[in-house]
Design a protein around this motif. Structure first.
Motif, PDB file in Angstrom:
ATOM      1  N   ARG A  29      43.117  17.470  12.580  1.00 16.58           N
ATOM      2  CA  ARG A  29      42.022  16.672  11.938  1.00 16.58           C
ATOM      3  C   ARG A  29      42.472  15.045  11.699  1.00 16.58           C
ATOM      4  NH1 ARG A  29      40.074  20.853   9.500  1.00 16.58           N
ATOM      5  NH2 ARG A  29      40.998  20.319   7.566  1.00 16.58           N
ATOM      6  N   ARG A  77      41.558  11.757  13.216  1.00 19.71           N
ATOM      7  CA  ARG A  77      40.971  10.927  12.628  1.00 19.71           C
ATOM      8  C   ARG A  77      41.797   9.472  12.496  1.00 19.71           C
ATOM      9  NH1 ARG A  77      41.254  12.913   8.107  1.00 19.71           N
ATOM     10  NH2 ARG A  77      39.429  14.214   8.440  1.00 19.71           N
ATOM     11  N   ASP A 117      31.010  16.862   5.129  1.00 19.60           N
ATOM     12  CA  ASP A 117      31.006  15.891   6.459  1.00 19.60           C
ATOM     13  C   ASP A 117      32.590  16.036   7.186  1.00 19.60           C
ATOM     14  OD1 ASP A 117      32.098  14.300   4.767  1.00 19.60           O
ATOM     15  OD2 ASP A 117      30.890  12.755   5.481  1.00 19.60           O
ATOM     16  N   GLU A 135      35.248  14.461   6.040  1.00 16.42           N
ATOM     17  CA  GLU A 135      36.151  13.392   5.619  1.00 16.42           C
ATOM     18  C   GLU A 135      36.669  13.727   4.249  1.00 16.42           C
ATOM     19  OE1 GLU A 135      36.342  10.976   7.473  1.00 16.42           O
ATOM     20  OE2 GLU A 135      34.655  11.534   8.891  1.00 16.42           O
ATOM     21  N   GLU A 145      37.589  12.866   0.488  1.00 15.39           N
ATOM     22  CA  GLU A 145      36.894  12.492  -0.650  1.00 15.39           C
ATOM     23  C   GLU A 145      37.675  12.347  -1.846  1.00 15.39           C
ATOM     24  OE1 GLU A 145      32.834  13.706  -1.715  1.00 15.39           O
ATOM     25  OE2 GLU A 145      34.083  14.954  -3.305  1.00 15.39           O
ATOM     26  N   LYS A 150      34.249   7.904  -1.498  1.00 16.66           N
ATOM     27  CA  LYS A 150      34.029   8.256  -0.294  1.00 16.66           C
ATOM     28  C   LYS A 150      34.191   7.415   0.823  1.00 16.66           C
ATOM     29  CE  LYS A 150      30.626  12.045  -1.455  1.00 16.66           C
ATOM     30  NZ  LYS A 150      29.472  12.543  -1.183  1.00 16.66           N
ATOM     31  N   GLN A 151      34.699   7.817   2.190  1.00 16.50           N
ATOM     32  CA  GLN A 151      35.038   6.786   3.256  1.00 16.50           C
ATOM     33  C   GLN A 151      34.179   7.082   4.235  1.00 16.50           C
ATOM     34  OE1 GLN A 151      39.089   6.576   4.215  1.00 16.50           O
ATOM     35  NE2 GLN A 151      38.860   5.086   5.542  1.00 16.50           N
ATOM     36  N   GLN A 152      33.247   6.332   4.640  1.00 18.30           N
ATOM     37  CA  GLN A 152      32.583   6.569   6.105  1.00 18.30           C
ATOM     38  C   GLN A 152      32.790   5.738   7.384  1.00 18.30           C
ATOM     39  OE1 GLN A 152      28.639   6.287   4.495  1.00 18.30           O
ATOM     40  NE2 GLN A 152      28.712   8.006   3.018  1.00 18.30           N
ATOM     41  N   TYR A 153      32.748   6.188   8.267  1.00 17.60           N
ATOM     42  CA  TYR A 153      32.906   5.479   9.537  1.00 17.60           C
ATOM     43  C   TYR A 153      31.459   5.308  10.441  1.00 17.60           C
ATOM     44  CZ  TYR A 153      37.813   5.916   8.599  1.00 17.60           C
ATOM     45  OH  TYR A 153      38.924   6.033   7.969  1.00 17.60           O
TER      46      TYR A 153
END
Length: 858
Positions: free
Chosen positions: A626, A630, A781, A783, A785, A812-815
């Motif tokens: 994973r 990523r 999701d 990711e 956290e 949180k980190q979002q792409y």
């Protein structure tokens, strides 16, 4: 010996030397003397048949502040005040007399303070004979029917024994009888000394049943005393000189070929009865040195040694005479020693010669104690120290008993009165130490290989011969004078033999006729006797053959029985060995079973640990895949971002260079205009060049889709924002586990005044007021956290630190998904409001959840 109290001598451990010689400890017995008066204070109590207890006198307790406590001593056996001389003899001296008859040496001595009853125990009194007369009585009662004639055994000058023939012995006896100067010892009880006549009650006489009947025995006695460390012979007949009396000459100790010590030139008297031995003993007893002291009316001033030597030799094959072989002679001896009592000159008030005697006695007893101590140390600790036997004549004389072989017995005589308490303690210490000394066990000496029962066969032959002669009217014993008279009377009577007339022709023929008749009767008797003798001889030969056959059968049966016994012993040993082996194997099996169980437990735990490690490895592998996916996405996004950034910078640089070029052109044109104006005239209008349009710049800006949107310069609509709880002035413990990943995000939690640790400890907690834990986990999701778990640090009552959690912040980190390359329309506010969905940077969102007792700062 075991003893309770502070005076117990410690046993020094040490390795014992291995040896094949069997040893026995010295047998120590205790005899308590009755008190002289009933009102005297007693300091000794008999607790059991083997234990006594000493009580310190009251006066001694008061003077020593109770230092002496009650002490117990254990002996092989303790004899109380009511013990008879016979009971003492049965337990102590009888086994030594049995060993003496069986060719084994023995030593018995009495030890104690002066006046404790040593001489009474050894000698006794009329009606209460001591150990010495009872030992002699038992010896002669046992061997009396089997004694050899006097002078058959003759001592040599080297502690040996010679055998003489019957003729030489007879000559010796005749020589002794002819010498009137030598008093002949009596052989009847009536002539014995009256003091010893009734020493032993006839009902108390004892006898040994282990006497070998096929041997002849002779008893020799000697009596010496050791006075002032000099040896004197008490049985020596010194010539009496009334004018110049000569003092007795001292003797010296010598060593024979068997390394046994003996007194050179000592008188050894052959005795044939108990009464004769008593008389010899009394003869020497009269010469012994005895004195009167304040502690004892008849105190022995010397050590006396009465030696009983028993010589025995086997009979020949006919069972009639002693075997003339010196190598077959066995000599054993029993030494009965009456040691002088130890004494203190402060109590005896001795002076002069008595003081010297007391000093010599105490010195010899001290040497005996020293020898025992060295022997015990050598045997227990395995050392090889030299034993000082030569320091005293007593120890030097009995050296072979302790270094060689033989039973040793000691009787400790004690006086229970309180005045002898301190001397009694010293005696008890010596007895305690002596019990730990071991001497070699006597071994059985070999006996000649002749058949048993020779004496009985010879006696049976004589009895049968007498019976046969008696049946035939002949004499049973040719040496009997009555039988000879009857035999003579059976002959025809002789006629009168007187010749009165020379012409008598009847007397001589009648005498000749009677003599011829007697001669014929004698010849007939001789023939009958020879016939009977031959018949008896044949019968005896037949009996001998039958007896030999039976003996052969018996011997074969005994051999088979011995073999069976050996087989049984071997089988028992084998069974014991197999039982021991079985027990050993069972123990090994138990150990192996326990070891197997331990290994199985370890195997299960290792399997569980392996499964856990495999699961963890699978999770790490999936996490790694994973993370790789990523990171590939992050690399691609970063690559596109930097490509667009590079394109934007290239365009900006080109625009800047174009602007610089335009400025230069403008300057050149202005310079040209100035030059032209000066040349053409001042009225002409100067035409300004037009600046390059910004439309191009807009188009270029619109083309920069890869660059991030510029940040607005205006303030946000809502200027109030929430500060992080970690932005205060308190001191924090920043706990970041080593397993956390570095996300390289733009927004990172920065905590001032923080102590960063990977593992919390009490030292860091004691310096801070706040605590924060950075915890990473996977969100729904997929990711990563990050949670900031915050709390307050409190001090506990026990002096430690405790944390109470109050708040949790989540990062949180979002792409964004790069699904389209279309651009959004430009807002009317200008090109700065444009934003490309593909080039949007990661956004860090912060959410807070509060725990109980949470207090936020404004």
């Amino acid at each position: 010996m075991q003893r309770a109290g502070k005076w117990k001598t410690p046993r020094r451990p040490g390795p014992k030397k291995g040896t094949n010689i069997e040893k026995d400890p010295v047998g120590v017995y205790c005899r308590i003397r009755p008190l002289g008066a009933e009102d005297e204070e007693c300091c000794i109590e008999m607790i059991s048949s083997s234990t006594i207890q000493l009580h310190a006198p009251n006066g001694l307790k008061a003077n020593r502040n109770g230092e002496y406590k009650e002490m117990q001593y254990t002996f092989k056996k303790v004899f109380g005040i009511n013990t008879t001389q016979l009971e003492l003899f049965e337990d102590v001296a009888r086994p030594l007399v049995e060993d003496l008859i069986n060719c084994k040496n023995g030593l018995l001595f009495t030890y104690g303070v002066t006046g404790s009853g040593k001489t009474f125990t050894m000698t006794g009194s009329p009606g209460e004979g001591g150990l010495l007369p009872r030992a002699l009585d038992m010896l002669f009662n046992s061997i009396s029917p089997f004694q050899a004639k006097r002078f058959v055994f003759k001592p040599d000058v080297k502690n040996g024994m010679d055998i003489q023939s019957q003729v030489d012995a007879l000559l010796e006896r005749q020589k002794r009888d002819s010498q009137q100067s030598v008093p002949k010892t009596p052989s009847s009880r009536q002539k014995a000394d009256p003091e010893f006549a009734d020493m032993i009650n006839p009902d108390e006489a004892c006898k040994s049943e282990n006497v070998v009947e096929d041997c002849c025995y002779s008893v020799f006695v000697s009596y010496i005393e050791i006075y002032n460390n000099y040896i004197y012979d008490l049985l020596e007949d010194a010539p009496f000189d009334s004018v110049r009396p000569k003092p007795p000459q001292s003797k010296i100790l010598r060593e024979d070929q068997n390394h046994n010590m003996y007194v050179g030139g000592c008188t050894e008297v052959e005795v044939k009865s108990t009464e004769e031995a008593f008389e010899v003993f009394w003869k020497g007893q009269k010469k012994r040195r005895i004195a009167n002291t304040q502690l004892n009316r008849e105190s022995s001033r010397s050590h006396s040694v009465f030696t009983i030597k028993l010589a025995q030799a086997p009979l020949d094959a006919d069972g009639d005479h002693i075997l003339q072989d010196k190598s077959q002679v066995n000599v054993s001896q029993l030494c009965l020693v009456d040691l002088a009592g130890s004494e203190r000159t402060s109590r005896t008030k001795a002076e002069g010669s008595r003081l010297r005697e007391a000093g010599t006695i105490n010195q010899s007893l001290m040497t005996l104690r020293t020898c025992m101590e060295v022997l015990r140390e050598n045997q227990i600790c395995g050392t090889n120290k030299m034993v000082p036997y030569r320091d005293s004549k007593v120890t030097h004389l009995f050296k072979n008993y302790f270094d060689g072989e033989g039973k040793v017995r000691m009787i400790v005589c004690v006086n229970p009165k309180a005045d002898d308490y301190e001397e009694t303690i010293l005696v008890m210490r010596f007895a305690e130490m002596t019990q730990e000394v071991e001497v070699a066990r006597p071994v059985d000496r070999p006996i000649c290989g002749l058949g048993a029962g020779r004496r009985q066969k010879n006696q049976a032959f004589k009895d049968e011969l007498s019976r046969r002669l008696e049946e035939r009217g002949g004499p049973c014993n040719p040496d009997d004078p009555v039988m000879l008279d009857q035999l003579i009377e059976s002959f025809p009577p002789l006629p009168p033999c007187e010749l009165v007339d020379p012409n008598d022709d009847h007397t001589l023929p009648r005498l000749i006729e009677v003599l011829e008749r007697r001669h014929r009767i004698r010849q007939m008797m001789t023939q009958q006797f020879e016939k009977n003798a031959s018949t008896l001889k044949s019968m005896l030969q037949q009996f001998d053959s039958q007896l030999n056959a039976k003996e052969t059968i018996l011997h074969d049966q005994q051999t088979k029985l011995t073999e069976k016994e050996k087989l049984l012993i071997n089988q028992k040993m084998e069974i014991e060995r197999l039982e021991k082996k079985s027990k050993t194997l069972e123990c090994k099996i138990d150990i192996l079973q326990k070891t197997t169980e331990m290994y199985e437990q370890d195997k299960r735990s290792l399997q569980e640990e392996l499964e856990t490690q495999e699961q963890r490895l699978q999770r790490e592998l999936s996490e790694r895949r994973r993370m790789e996916q990523r990171m590939q996405g992050v690399v691609m996004n970063t690559k596109h971002k930097w490509e667009k950034e590079c394109e934007r910078r290239v365009n900006a640089k080109q625009l800047e260079l174009q602007n610089k070029l335009w400025v230069k052109d403008e300057k050149l044109k202005q310079l040209k205009a100035i030059v032209t104006e000066s040349s053409s005239g001042s009225g002409a209008a100067i035409e300004r060049p037009e600046r390059p349009s910004r439309e191009r710049d807009r188009n270029i800006a619109q083309k920069r889709s890869a660059s991030p949107s510029p940040l607005p310069t205006a303030l946000p609509a809502h200027p109030m924002h929430r500060r992080s709880h970690s932005a205060g002035g308190e001191k924090w413990v920043d706990h970041k586990p080593s397993s956390n990943l570095d996300l390289d995000t733009v927004m990172q939690p920065i905590i001032p005044n923080a102590i960063k640790v990977s593992t919390p400890n009490e030292k860091a907690l004691s310096k801070c007021h706040k605590y924060v834990l950075r915890h990473q986990e996977l969100a729904s999701d997929g990711e990563i956290e990050t949670q900031l778990i915050k709390g307050n640090v409190y001090k506990t009552r026990g002096g430690g630190q405790a944390v109470q959690f109050t708040d949790i912040e989540t990062l949180k980190q979002q792409y964004t998904k790069a699904s389209s390359h279309k651009r959004r329309s430009v807002s009317p506010d200008g090109p700065d409001q444009n934003e490309d969905m593909e080039n949007r940077v990661p956004v860090a969102s912060t959410s807070s959840s509060y725990g109980y007792q949470k207090r936020r700062k404004p």
